[in-house]
Design an enzyme around this catalytic site. Sequence first.
Site, mmCIF file in Angstrom:
data_model
loop_
_atom_site.group_PDB
_atom_site.id
_atom_site.type_symbol
_atom_site.label_atom_id
_atom_site.label_comp_id
_atom_site.label_asym_id
_atom_site.label_seq_id
_atom_site.Cartn_x
_atom_site.Cartn_y
_atom_site.Cartn_z
ATOM 1 N N CYS A 1 -109.511 104.730 -1.376
ATOM 2 C CA CYS A 1 -108.385 105.100 -1.688
ATOM 3 C C CYS A 1 -107.321 104.415 -0.491
ATOM 4 O O CYS A 1 -106.810 105.269 0.496
ATOM 5 C CB CYS A 1 -108.132 106.602 -1.653
ATOM 6 N N CYS B 1 -105.616 115.497 4.311
ATOM 7 C CA CYS B 1 -104.523 116.000 5.151
ATOM 8 C C CYS B 1 -104.254 117.442 4.591
ATOM 9 O O CYS B 1 -102.874 117.826 4.731
ATOM 10 C CB CYS B 1 -103.470 115.306 5.507
ATOM 11 N N ASP C 1 -107.399 100.317 -4.632
ATOM 12 C CA ASP C 1 -106.370 101.248 -5.007
ATOM 13 C C ASP C 1 -106.228 101.172 -6.497
ATOM 14 O O ASP C 1 -105.984 99.905 -6.967
ATOM 15 C CB ASP C 1 -105.242 101.134 -4.406
#
Length: 848
Positions: free
Chosen positions: A169, A315, A227
Site C-alpha cells: 500500500c 495509524c 497501489d
Amino acid sequence: MGKRGGKKFNRGGRGGGGGRTNWSEIARTNEKLERYYNELGIVSEAEKDDFWAAIRRDLPNSFRFTGSRGHALAVQERLKDFYVPQITAIKYEGEFVEPPRPVEWYPDQLAWAMTTPKQIIRRFAPFSSFQKFLVAETEVGNISRQEVVSMIPPLLIDARPGMTVLDMCAAPGSKSAQLMELLHAGEEETIQDASQKAREGAIGPEPFGPEGLSDDGRTTGLLICNDSDYKRAHMLIHQMKRLSSPNLIMNRYLKFDRILADVPCSGDGTPRKNVSVWKDWNPANALGLYVTQARILVRALQMLKVGGRVVYSTCSMNPVENEAVVASAIERCGGSVNVKIIDCSAELAGLKRAPGMRDWKVMDREGRIWNSWKDVEEHKEKEGIDGLARIAKGMFAPESDSDLPLERCMRVYPHHQDTGGFFITVLEKTQEIRAKPENVADVIPKASVAALADELDARKKGDIDSYKKLDALDDLVAPDQEAAKEVAKNATVAESSHQPPYSVTLDAADPGSPAKRAADDFEAEIPAKKVKLDNGEEILLGDRPIHKPAGAVEAQAVETSDSNTPASSAPAASAKVLKKKVHQEEPYKYLIPNHEELEPIYKFFELSERFPKDRFMVRNAEGNPTRTVYYTSALARDILQQNEGSGMKFVHCGVKMFVKQDAQRENVCRWRIQTDGLNIIEPWIGTSRSVTLTKRETLRKLLVEMFPKVNDEGWKNLGEIGEQVKDIPMGCSILRVEPTGKEDGLTERMVLPLWRSLHSLNLMLPKEDRRAMLLRIFNSDTPLINATLKSSNQSPATATPIESTAGAEDKALQAESEQLGEVEQDHTDARETYTKAGDEEDRTNTTV
C-alpha cells in the site's frame, strides 16, 4: 503535480473521513471515541490523563534525511553545525528556545523533530532561514517530511541488499523510500571498490561483490511498490524517482523476502494532525475496514517466502483494525504453527511502546460496546440485527488460539514520546500455507428480500423506528466472489507521509496531511447501489453507498445524481452504468546489447565493458531510443520481459540514464548522462570525460552562473578547472567534486554532469538543485545568472532562469550557432521541432 514536497501532496486531514474543515473550529472531543477507549483500558488509569492531553495537542514537526547514507549525513551536518546553533541562541521570555532535536531511536540521527511553539517561530529570523533550508532540501529530495511513528515499520522489516521487497500500500511513498535506502545500503562504496579492482585487473570476468551487492557492487535486490489507485501510483513515482534506483518497479495490480502492509485504516491515531477525526470518528469506520485489512494481510503472507517477514501497521489504536486483524489472518493461514509474531521489544532502543492487547471489546455502529461474539449472537436472536452490521466473530479476541502472543504486537501512543498513535506487528512465515476461505457464517447474516420490502413499506408509512433498524445494512447483498478474488489479489490503498509539506510554513494554520484512505473515503468512491424488489420498485440500500473493499468491481453498480437521495425520488435518467477508466502506459522495450546507439555511447564515455549492456530500455512500442534511455537491474528486466502482454500494469521502472541533447557538430555524441543515473555509471567512465574540482569558489561559480563562456579567454574565469575544460571535446562530461579538508575546499564528494558546447560550459542541474546546494554549502540565495540572455530590459547579473536546464541548454546552443551564422534557419526550425517533440515524449513517458 507541482513542486516536489509541494501542496499537491497535502490531501487534507481525513483520518476519520469527510472533507476539509477549518480545524480551528473543531472541538477536540468525541463522546463515543473517548468512551470506547476509556472502557477498553488501552492505557492505565495513571496514564489516562497524559494520553488524552497529548492526543489533543498539535503534532510536532518532524522530518527525515533521505538518500544514500553518506549524502544524508552531509546534509544533516549542515543542520547541526549551522542552523541548530542559531536557534539555540534565541531567548524567549528569559528561556532559551528548544531547538530541533534528533529522534533518539532512529539510526544515525537521520530523523529529527521540533516542538517549538508557533508564536516563537513567527517571531525570530533564524526560523525563517531554517525554513528556507527545509523547503530547498525537500524540493530536491534530500529531506522527507514524515511523521515520526510512520518511520517505524520499515526499520523493523530488516530489509537488506539482495532481497525482494514488496510495499503493498505504497503511495505516496515515504516508507517506500526508507525501504529503497535499505536495499541500497553500502552500494556506493562497493561499486567504487569493484570499479577500482577492475581497473587494476584484480578481479575476474564474473560479477564481483559481497552477498546482496554481488553485481559488481550493485544491489541485486528489488523493490516493488504497489497501489490500486492510478493517480496515487503516479504520485508514488514522483516521490520515488528522486532516489534514482534501477531496482524499483511500481505496478498496480515471485515470492518476497520482505513485505510491508501499511494498510488503509480509520486513522484514529492521527487527530493531532487530522483534527477532523474528532468530528467524524465513529465505530463504523473500523468495522468497515476490518475485512479489507485482513484480506491484505492474508495475501501478504501468501506472497511471502518461508522465513520471510511481513510488517503490518496502521495509524489506528482500535484493536478491531489491529490485533483482531493479526489474529484473524494467522488463523486463516493455519495458526501460529505457520505464522509467528516476532518479539521486537529489544529493537529500536529508546522507542517507548506498549504491548499488544490480548483481550478487548467491540463497539457497534450505535455506540454499544460488546464483550464477546457470543453476546452479539444472543442479542441478535432476541432483538434482531439493529446496528450490528459488519460485526464479525474475528473482530473479538481469539478463542481457538488463546496462547497467540498478541502482546508481541507494538502500540505507540501519543503521550509516549509526543507523537501520533500507531500500531506495528512483525510476522514471520515458518512454512508454506494454504489460506482458508472467509467464513460467512461468522458475520452478521444478510437481510432477505422480505426485509427490504419491510424497509420500503416503513418508508411509505413513515415508520421511523422500523426504518432505523434497517438504516445501516450495508451488507445486504452477497459479495461478488470474483470481485472478492480480485480484492484478495490486489486490495491496496495508499499509506501516508503523515506530515504536511514544508512548502506550507512551519507555523501553518492547517496541520492537515495526506492521510490513509479511511472508511468514508472508500464509501465516497463506491456508487450507490439500487436493488429491484419483487414489486418492481428500486431502493437505495441503507440510503447510502454500500461499502466495498478497495479494488472491488461491481458490474451492475449504478451511479445516481445524488447518492443521498432515495431512488424513489431520483429520476431514472440520472442513473448510468459505471465504466472503469483504463489508463494506457507506454510499453517497456529493452535494447539489444549491440544496439547501434549504445556502441558510440560506450566509446564516447570510455565506458568499461563490465558495465552491462543488456539492461537499457526505452518506453515506446517501437523500441527506439528517440529521447530517453533507462537503466534497470537484471531482476527488474526479467520481470518486465516475462510479464509483457500479461495484463499486469507497470507504471514505472528503472532510472533515467541517457537523455538526447542537441549539439552543434554532427560528430558529437548527443547523449548526455542524466543526473538520476550518474552515481550508478560514474565509476565505470573513463578519465578523458572527467573534470576534477576541489575548491569551493569554483563550484559556487558553476552553480550561480549558467553557460559561462570558455572560448577566447573565458576559460580563465573558471579557476582550477579552466585548463581542463578549455580544450575538452564537445558533449557531456563528468564533474568530480573531491573533498580536501582544506579551508577553501569542500567536505563532501559529489559527481555532477557537465555539458561542453561550442563556446560555453554548463552544469546540468535543475535550478532547484542549484539553489539547494548554494544554500546548504554557501548559505547563499544569490539569484542564478543566465549568461545567454540578450534582452536589453533584463540584466544577466540578476536574471533567474525560468525553464529547465535541458531546455535552456538547447536554446543557448541555438543562440551560439546563430551568432556564428553556422546554422541555417530551416535547420534551426527543425531543431526546435525536435526538441519540443522530445520533451513531449519525455513528459508522456516519465513525468507526473
